[in-house]
Write a protein that holds these residues in place. Structure first.
Motif, PDB file in Angstrom:
ATOM      1  N   LEU A  70       0.885  -1.275  -0.040  1.00 13.35           N
ATOM      2  CA  LEU A  70      -0.167   0.072   0.113  1.00 13.35           C
ATOM      3  C   LEU A  70       1.051   1.259  -0.003  1.00 13.35           C
ATOM      4  CD1 LEU A  70      -2.679   1.442   0.420  1.00 13.35           C
ATOM      5  CD2 LEU A  70      -2.366   1.300   2.801  1.00 13.35           C
ATOM      6  N   THR A  71       0.508   2.176  -0.909  1.00 10.67           N
ATOM      7  CA  THR A  71       1.264   3.330  -0.719  1.00 10.67           C
ATOM      8  C   THR A  71       0.258   4.610  -0.510  1.00 10.67           C
ATOM      9  OG1 THR A  71       0.688   4.263  -3.097  1.00 10.67           O
ATOM     10  CG2 THR A  71       2.506   2.700  -2.889  1.00 10.67           C
ATOM     11  N   ASP A  72       0.937   5.642   0.170  1.00  5.21           N
ATOM     12  CA  ASP A  72       0.102   6.740   0.395  1.00  5.21           C
ATOM     13  C   ASP A  72       0.733   7.915   0.166  1.00  5.21           C
ATOM     14  OD1 ASP A  72      -2.131   8.154   1.350  1.00  5.21           O
ATOM     15  OD2 ASP A  72      -1.944   7.646   3.493  1.00  5.21           O
ATOM     16  N   GLY A  73       0.483   8.884  -0.539  1.00  6.08           N
ATOM     17  CA  GLY A  73       1.361   9.920  -0.765  1.00  6.08           C
ATOM     18  C   GLY A  73       2.526   9.578  -1.758  1.00  6.08           C
ATOM     19  N   VAL A 129       4.450   1.076 -13.017  1.00  4.16           N
ATOM     20  CA  VAL A 129       5.617   1.553 -12.197  1.00  4.16           C
ATOM     21  C   VAL A 129       5.279   3.177 -11.379  1.00  4.16           C
ATOM     22  CG1 VAL A 129       7.844   2.759 -12.658  1.00  4.16           C
ATOM     23  CG2 VAL A 129       7.153   1.154 -14.243  1.00  4.16           C
ATOM     24  N   LEU A 130       5.648   3.099 -10.226  1.00  4.61           N
ATOM     25  CA  LEU A 130       5.514   4.161  -9.521  1.00  4.61           C
ATOM     26  C   LEU A 130       6.677   4.790  -9.182  1.00  4.61           C
ATOM     27  CD1 LEU A 130       2.597   2.841  -8.956  1.00  4.61           C
ATOM     28  CD2 LEU A 130       2.913   3.621  -6.319  1.00  4.61           C
ATOM     29  N   VAL A 131       6.892   6.058  -9.180  1.00  8.60           N
ATOM     30  CA  VAL A 131       8.092   6.946  -8.652  1.00  8.60           C
ATOM     31  C   VAL A 131       7.758   8.017  -7.570  1.00  8.60           C
ATOM     32  CG1 VAL A 131      10.039   8.450  -9.477  1.00  8.60           C
ATOM     33  CG2 VAL A 131       9.029   6.549 -11.009  1.00  8.60           C
ATOM     34  N   ASN A 132       8.147   7.768  -6.740  1.00 12.38           N
ATOM     35  CA  ASN A 132       7.667   8.908  -5.620  1.00 12.38           C
ATOM     36  C   ASN A 132       6.129   8.851  -5.442  1.00 12.38           C
ATOM     37  OD1 ASN A 132       9.335  10.661  -3.714  1.00 12.38           O
ATOM     38  ND2 ASN A 132       8.098  12.426  -4.659  1.00 12.38           N
ATOM     39  N   GLY A 133       5.479   7.789  -5.431  1.00 16.41           N
ATOM     40  CA  GLY A 133       4.197   7.452  -5.156  1.00 16.41           C
ATOM     41  C   GLY A 133       3.269   7.832  -6.346  1.00 16.41           C
ATOM     42  N   LYS A 134       4.007   8.481  -7.396  1.00 15.21           N
ATOM     43  CA  LYS A 134       2.995   8.965  -8.463  1.00 15.21           C
ATOM     44  C   LYS A 134       2.979   7.411  -9.502  1.00 15.21           C
ATOM     45  CE  LYS A 134       3.047  12.600 -11.652  1.00 15.21           C
ATOM     46  NZ  LYS A 134       3.554  13.833 -12.231  1.00 15.21           N
ATOM     47  N   VAL A 135       1.836   7.258  -9.964  1.00 12.18           N
ATOM     48  CA  VAL A 135       1.954   6.283 -10.977  1.00 12.18           C
ATOM     49  C   VAL A 135       2.253   6.974 -12.394  1.00 12.18           C
ATOM     50  CG1 VAL A 135       0.338   4.504 -12.305  1.00 12.18           C
ATOM     51  CG2 VAL A 135       0.010   5.001  -9.750  1.00 12.18           C
TER      52      VAL A 135
END
Ligand SMILES: [Zn+2]
Length: 482
Positions: free
Chosen positions: A35-38, A410-416
């Motif tokens: 799980l990611t948040d922010g 792919v997520l980078v720094n929480g961003k898709v």
């Protein structure tokens, strides 16, 4: 099933994955959620409860792993993707250092960097070091950073300029102004290194560049142990000057003496191994088999797409191949047989993720799937591929079975930045038209004949043995028939 995909700002949960956490214990989880948040990873484990409004990604049958890290890529050269496939290091040096490298304009720099940056995130390389060694002026450096900032990846600008001595460009007010203006304060999304080589110039003028790095508090990255170009002399200059500081990256490190390897290990240095490069260009045999004996930590890189692929799947595979080939070959020379490999698939996955994070001093930020780290995450999953199952040895699957086409999300720094095999929020068409302009320009400068010749260096004389046995009447080869 394809859905609209996660929306900006939405927490994301990957459900039911095999997770290569790459934590200290290299914990592998099965049937686990992430799980990611922010910007950060909020939870890892089975059947996670998630906040309302969380985007769910079904990772069943897939592998979740940390974003991969490339610690040395001349991104500007991606503008000429594949052009130098048949080069040696000699042709490369002549082309970029002495002749055509100077022809690149800032917009060509931008085009190459933009395409390379997009390529990185598409293939799950979430952090890329742009070993940017053609920055003839800070106008070029601005173009390089403009491109990196146009793509939602994590980057490190390794600032360099092969057209001058490092002590000339690194000590200018413009250089310092550029650093303050474009880099300082960008945090972990845009790091900085100073990139230069030590060919053993008398009097060690590079001392001035090391002092600049020290004053700015930024690391140095240097091509070391490159056959015919950099040697123990440069390592000794650094060592005697007290500049072999922890966090220095020694790219290739392929042809050094034991004494130099001991010095790198003892001073907290890291290697950046570009196996496809070392195997083809001739810096020296790809050195992991040696580096691991000296306890030098390894990160991976792809060097330049003017020859090679730009993804870390290829780097991991090539590195494992080269290391094992060396072990076998040396054993055969002794009349022995290797019955158990030392280097494992797990090790090269570490090199390509956590190893890169450590080399860049980003280990507390990225490089593993652990709660609290920045969410740089890759999901490998391709339900349409016969290579997607069975997943029995997840590290082996990543290294020898999977490829960039299997990168689902792919997520980078929480961003898709990629979802369901498609880039998100990236203008590939703009990158393509920028590259087309650059190629038109370069072709025009070369002229058609030189352009073609540059791609096809002469094949040296070589002998095909006269075979005393004859198996067929037509013993000619295609090359002779031409
Ligand atoms: Zn390089």
């Amino acid at each position: 099933m394809t859905t609209a995909g996660p929306q900006p700002g939405q927490p994301v949960v990957f459900r039911n994955a095999t997770v290569l956490t790459m934590d200290d214990a290299h914990t592998v989880l099965t049937g686990a959620d992430v799980l990611t948040d922010g910007e950060r990873i909020a939870a890892v484990g089975p059947n996670l409860e998630v906040p309302e409004g969380t985007a769910e990604i079904d990772a069943t049958g897939g592998i979740v792993m940390p974003g991969m890290i490339d610690t040395h890529r001349h991104m500007w050269q991606t503008a000429m993707r594949g052009y130098g496939a048949d080069w040696t290091l000699t042709q490369y040096f002549v082309y970029y250092y002495l002749t055509w490298g100077k022809k690149f304009r800032p917009q060509d720099y931008y085009a190459g960097n933009l395409l390379a940056a997009i390529e990185s995130i598409d293939s799950g390389v979430t952090t890329t070091v742009d070993w940017s060694h053609g920055l003839q002026t800070t106008e070029y450096a601005d173009a390089a950073v403009d491109a990196l900032e146009a793509v939602p990846g994590r980057f490190v600008l390794a600032y360099g300029n092969i057209h001058q001595g490092s002590w000339e460009w690194s000590t200018t007010p413009e250089f310092r102004d550029f650093y303050v203006r474009r880099i300082d304060g960008k945090g972990d999304m845009l790091g900085f290194q100073i990139a230069f080589d030590l060919p053993g110039v008398e009097g060690f003028p590079e001392k001035a560049t090391f002092e600049v790095a020290r004053n700015l508090g930024v690391p140095v990255t240097t091509h070391a142990g490159v056959w015919g170009a950099t040697s123990d002399v440069g390592i000794n200059q650094m060592h005697e000057g007290g500049y072999m500081t922890p966090g220095t990256i020694y790219v290739h490190s392929a042809s050094l003496s034991p004494d130099s390897y001991y010095k790198i290990a003892a001073t907290g240095g890291f290697a950046s191994v570009s196996t496809e490069s070392e195997c083809n260009a001739g810096q020296g045999y790809s050195p992991t088999w040696r580096l691991r004996k000296y306890g030098i930590p390894v990160s991976l890189s792809q060097d330049t797409s003017v020859w090679w692929s730009g993804d870390i799947f290829s780097a991991m595979r090539a590195t494992l191949n080269a290391d094992r080939a060396k072990e076998h070959d040396e054993a055969h020379e002794r009349g022995e047989t290797v019955t158990n490999h030392i280097l494992r698939a797990e090790d090269v996955v570490d090199y390509g993720t956590r190893g890169g994070a450590k080399a860049l001093g980003l280990d507390s930020v990225v490089g593993s799937v652990e709660v609290g780290k920045k969410a740089d995450i890759v999901l490998i999953k391709n339900d349409d591929s016969p290579v997607s199952f069975p997943v029995l040895h997840p590290y082996g699957h990543v290294v020898f079975q999977a490829n960039r086409g299997d990168v689902h999300t792919v997520l980078v720094n929480g961003k898709v930045v990629k979802y369901d095999h498609k880039l998100v929020g990236v203008d590939l068409a703009a990158a393509k038209s920028a590259i087309e302009s650059t190629i038109d320009y370069l072709k025009g400068e070369h002229g058609p004949e030189e352009w073609e010749n540059g791609m096809h260096p002469e094949i040296p004389e070589h002998e095909t043995l006269a075979n005393p046995y004859t198996y067929r009447d037509d013993a000619s080869t295609w090359r002779e028939e031409k």
